[in-house]
Design a protein around this motif. Structure first.
Motif, PDB file in Angstrom:
ATOM      1  N   VAL A 101     -22.632  32.351  42.109  1.00 59.93           N
ATOM      2  CA  VAL A 101     -24.030  32.553  41.871  1.00 59.93           C
ATOM      3  C   VAL A 101     -24.929  32.504  43.133  1.00 59.93           C
ATOM      4  O   VAL A 101     -25.265  33.723  43.880  1.00 59.93           O
ATOM      5  CB  VAL A 101     -24.603  31.889  40.995  1.00 59.93           C
ATOM      6  N   MET A 102     -24.641  31.593  43.738  1.00 59.89           N
ATOM      7  CA  MET A 102     -25.137  31.838  45.958  1.00 59.89           C
ATOM      8  C   MET A 102     -24.315  32.807  46.529  1.00 59.89           C
ATOM      9  O   MET A 102     -25.476  33.167  47.290  1.00 59.89           O
ATOM     10  CB  MET A 102     -24.537  30.285  46.209  1.00 59.89           C
ATOM     11  N   THR A 103     -22.789  33.114  45.971  1.00 60.91           N
ATOM     12  CA  THR A 103     -22.555  34.553  47.008  1.00 60.91           C
ATOM     13  C   THR A 103     -23.109  35.592  46.780  1.00 60.91           C
ATOM     14  O   THR A 103     -22.929  36.551  47.436  1.00 60.91           O
ATOM     15  CB  THR A 103     -21.144  33.904  46.921  1.00 60.91           C
ATOM     16  N   ALA A 104     -22.593  35.469  45.378  1.00 63.87           N
ATOM     17  CA  ALA A 104     -23.441  37.250  45.089  1.00 63.87           C
ATOM     18  C   ALA A 104     -24.633  37.164  45.217  1.00 63.87           C
ATOM     19  O   ALA A 104     -25.977  38.553  45.465  1.00 63.87           O
ATOM     20  CB  ALA A 104     -23.835  37.613  43.454  1.00 63.87           C
ATOM     21  N   SER A 105     -26.034  35.874  45.772  1.00 66.30           N
ATOM     22  CA  SER A 105     -27.171  36.394  46.019  1.00 66.30           C
ATOM     23  C   SER A 105     -27.448  36.807  46.878  1.00 66.30           C
ATOM     24  O   SER A 105     -27.726  37.687  47.851  1.00 66.30           O
ATOM     25  CB  SER A 105     -27.448  34.369  45.712  1.00 66.30           C
ATOM     26  N   LEU A 106     -26.682  36.027  48.198  1.00 70.20           N
ATOM     27  CA  LEU A 106     -26.155  36.116  49.176  1.00 70.20           C
ATOM     28  C   LEU A 106     -26.207  37.420  49.852  1.00 70.20           C
ATOM     29  O   LEU A 106     -26.426  38.099  50.724  1.00 70.20           O
ATOM     30  CB  LEU A 106     -25.604  35.269  50.104  1.00 70.20           C
ATOM     31  N   ALA A 107     -25.342  38.271  49.375  1.00 64.48           N
ATOM     32  CA  ALA A 107     -24.415  39.433  49.235  1.00 64.48           C
ATOM     33  C   ALA A 107     -25.429  40.684  49.144  1.00 64.48           C
ATOM     34  O   ALA A 107     -25.692  41.858  50.271  1.00 64.48           O
ATOM     35  CB  ALA A 107     -23.286  39.369  48.679  1.00 64.48           C
ATOM     36  N   VAL A 108     -26.321  41.094  48.004  1.00 60.69           N
ATOM     37  CA  VAL A 108     -26.953  41.170  47.516  1.00 60.69           C
ATOM     38  C   VAL A 108     -28.423  40.960  48.444  1.00 60.69           C
ATOM     39  O   VAL A 108     -29.259  42.781  49.028  1.00 60.69           O
ATOM     40  CB  VAL A 108     -28.004  41.493  45.895  1.00 60.69           C
ATOM     41  N   ALA A 109     -29.008  39.952  49.162  1.00 58.81           N
ATOM     42  CA  ALA A 109     -29.887  39.809  49.941  1.00 58.81           C
ATOM     43  C   ALA A 109     -29.693  40.911  51.057  1.00 58.81           C
ATOM     44  O   ALA A 109     -30.172  41.310  51.819  1.00 58.81           O
ATOM     45  CB  ALA A 109     -30.225  38.613  50.284  1.00 58.81           C
ATOM     46  N   VAL A 110     -28.805  40.165  51.881  1.00 59.34           N
ATOM     47  CA  VAL A 110     -28.496  40.977  53.428  1.00 59.34           C
ATOM     48  C   VAL A 110     -28.613  42.333  53.072  1.00 59.34           C
ATOM     49  O   VAL A 110     -28.851  42.497  54.591  1.00 59.34           O
ATOM     50  CB  VAL A 110     -27.424  40.224  53.713  1.00 59.34           C
ATOM     51  N   THR A 111     -27.509  43.170  52.275  1.00 60.21           N
ATOM     52  CA  THR A 111     -27.646  44.539  52.102  1.00 60.21           C
ATOM     53  C   THR A 111     -29.065  45.268  51.979  1.00 60.21           C
ATOM     54  O   THR A 111     -29.361  45.644  52.915  1.00 60.21           O
ATOM     55  CB  THR A 111     -26.833  44.646  50.712  1.00 60.21           C
ATOM     56  N   LEU A 112     -29.424  44.234  51.100  1.00 54.76           N
ATOM     57  CA  LEU A 112     -31.143  44.455  51.129  1.00 54.76           C
ATOM     58  C   LEU A 112     -31.642  44.360  52.523  1.00 54.76           C
ATOM     59  O   LEU A 112     -32.728  45.142  53.313  1.00 54.76           O
ATOM     60  CB  LEU A 112     -31.889  44.266  50.092  1.00 54.76           C
ATOM     61  N   GLY A 113     -31.268  43.572  53.128  1.00 53.59           N
ATOM     62  CA  GLY A 113     -31.981  43.223  54.644  1.00 53.59           C
ATOM     63  C   GLY A 113     -31.823  44.623  55.268  1.00 53.59           C
ATOM     64  O   GLY A 113     -32.414  44.803  56.605  1.00 53.59           O
ATOM     65  N   LEU A 114     -30.678  44.713  56.116  1.00 54.27           N
ATOM     66  CA  LEU A 114     -30.379  46.171  56.573  1.00 54.27           C
ATOM     67  C   LEU A 114     -31.231  47.040  56.037  1.00 54.27           C
ATOM     68  O   LEU A 114     -30.773  48.001  57.065  1.00 54.27           O
ATOM     69  CB  LEU A 114     -28.590  46.229  55.957  1.00 54.27           C
ATOM     70  N   LEU A 115     -31.071  47.378  55.048  1.00 48.95           N
ATOM     71  CA  LEU A 115     -32.687  48.299  54.448  1.00 48.95           C
ATOM     72  C   LEU A 115     -33.707  48.080  54.998  1.00 48.95           C
ATOM     73  O   LEU A 115     -34.115  49.653  54.583  1.00 48.95           O
ATOM     74  CB  LEU A 115     -31.736  48.438  52.578  1.00 48.95           C
ATOM     75  N   VAL A 116     -34.423  46.793  54.869  1.00 50.29           N
ATOM     76  CA  VAL A 116     -35.821  46.475  55.305  1.00 50.29           C
ATOM     77  C   VAL A 116     -35.941  47.549  55.711  1.00 50.29           C
ATOM     78  O   VAL A 116     -37.422  47.997  55.883  1.00 50.29           O
ATOM     79  CB  VAL A 116     -35.575  44.972  55.054  1.00 50.29           C
ATOM     80  N   PRO A 117     -35.645  48.150  57.350  1.00 44.09           N
ATOM     81  CA  PRO A 117     -36.173  48.377  58.578  1.00 44.09           C
ATOM     82  C   PRO A 117     -35.759  49.748  58.096  1.00 44.09           C
ATOM     83  O   PRO A 117     -36.792  50.476  59.216  1.00 44.09           O
ATOM     84  CB  PRO A 117     -34.900  47.795  60.057  1.00 44.09           C
TER      85      PRO A 117
END
Length: 424
Positions: A101-117
């Motif tokens: 769960v921690m791995t999946a959560s980080l994967a989705v969060a960092v992907t969104l982090g690249l879209l935020v800008p």
């Protein structure tokens, strides 16, 4: 209770009178440093992403032409999304494992982090931040449950303190880096840089974190989850700890959401890079969180919470000064008190819960991030209405709430001891 549930190892045919050896890791043992560093990096990524816009709020206000209370939703939406989804994500970790769960959560969060800008409007930015917070919800509760299962009880406060220290480093580095990058290239590039750093932390985390040895899969049945949550919410001590975490975070969220606006105004009028560097005081939080175990050893849990609350209140009052050095000293005290109180309360939750630790930790994290959202919003509103003194007033009320809860808990414990003594 089975060996798997206690973390103790057994040997077939061994003398039953010989105590089972606890196979959970402890400081100096194999895998402890690797585990601690992996979760430290997870904490860095979580807080760097979660609060990536906080130091940039004046710039976001300027680009979209909105007030501080509107721009603060880029922080409140992320913490609110985390608060809303932390309990469901903890249930998934009970079924599929903490590491997965921690791995999946980080994967989705960092992907969104690249879209935020790339967000074209404030509304889209807030929506992306809410999704990012929801994705990050798989980290906090799962991490503390993982540690409670894999680390020896005597080392648990220290281990969780190191994870919280990673949070402080992530929060600090995210704000400092974004401040200086934004001064040269704007807030969008700054947030993008944080996204790239989070990707590196996520990859290292997955490579370093040892496979769990004491995890036992639970059920995803709604009735089982509801019963576990009901058990935790009927525990007075756990409820007090949840409220303490929320109130501490109300102070912290309000102060650090608004401080950038205060420092851009007269008499300080600081540039964005310098304002970002103010968050170096998070290093104080790293130290206070990692030493929380020793503080509890000297003062006890209640004494440590009193110390955290008193230090926070002193910092709030000192921050009212018109002198920049005194304001900075106030921030140091607020940061030290908050992180100490948070580390003590969160570790106490893991120790108090006898079952469903992920849900117990999730409820704490939910309350904690509700406090962050409330602090960000109320602090900004109070600043708009009454300046920095208004934000400080909100913080002092929250600290008063912490002290009131501790006093009530102390009296309740004394009454319980008297009833037990009378019954005996």
């Amino acid at each position: 209770m089975s060996p798997a549930s206690t973390g103790a190892s057994t040997v077939v045919g061994a003398d039953a009178s010989v105590p089972a050896v606890d196979s959970r890791v402890s400081p100096g043992g194999p895998g402890y440093r690797r585990m601690s560093f992996a979760l430290f990096l997870a904490g860095v990524a979580t807080f760097a992403l979660l609060y990536s816009t906080q130091a940039l709020l004046p710039l976001i206000s300027g680009e979209f032409g909105v007030a501080a209370s509107d721009a603060s939703w880029t922080v409140a939406a992320a913490t609110g999304g985390l608060a809303l989804f932390v309990l469901p994500m903890s249930a998934l970790s009970e079924r599929f494992g903490r590491r997965a769960v921690m791995t999946a959560s980080l994967a989705v969060a960092v992907t969104l982090g690249l879209l935020v800008p790339l967000a074209p409007s404030l509304g889209v930015l807030v929506a992306l931040r809410a999704l990012q917070g929801a994705a990050l919800a798989g980290l906090p509760a799962s991490a503390t449950a993982y540690l409670a299962e894999e680390v020896s009880p005597k080392a648990l406060v220290t281990a969780i303190g190191l994870f919280v220290a990673g949070n402080s480093v992530g929060g600090m580095s995210g704000r400092v880096i974004t401040g200086w990058v934004a001064q040269e290239w704007g807030w969008r590039v700054a947030v993008g840089v944080i996204g790239v750093i989070a990707v590196a932390c996520a990859v290292a985390f997955r490579l370093l974190l040892p496979a769990p040895r004491h995890f036992k899969a639970g059920s995803l049945r709604p009735r089982v989850l509801a019963r576990t949550v009901r058990d935790h919410l009927s525990n007075p001590l756990l409820c007090r700890l949840y409220a303490i975490g929320a109130l501490f975070m109300t102070v912290f969220g309000g102060v650090y959401t608004v401080i950038g606006y205060r420092l851009t105004e007269a008499p300080f009028s600081l540039p964005q890079g310098i304002i970002g560097s103010i968050f170096l005081v998070y290093l104080v939080g790293t130290v206070s969180a990692s030493t929380a175990g020793r503080l509890v050893g000297r003062l006890g849990r209640r004494g440590a919470l009193y110390a955290g609350g008193g230090t926070t209140a002193a910092g709030l009052l000192l921050s009212l000064a018109g002198s920049l050095p005194l304001v900075l000293l106030g921030l140091v005290l607020i940061t030290a008190g908050f992180f100490a109180g948070h580390a003590v309360a969160s570790s106490a939750v893991s120790k108090t819960a006898t079952h469903g630790r992920a849900q117990a930790s999730a409820l704490y994290q939910s309350a904690y991030y509700i406090g962050s959202s409330a602090g960000s919003t109320l602090g900004a509103i109070a600043f708009h209405a009454g300046g920095w003194a208004g934000t400080v007033g909100v913080g002092l009320l929250a600290v008063l709430g912490v002290v009131t809860i501790i006093v009530f808990g102390t009296r309740a414990a004394r009454l319980q001891r008297r009833h037990l003594a009378a019954a005996a």
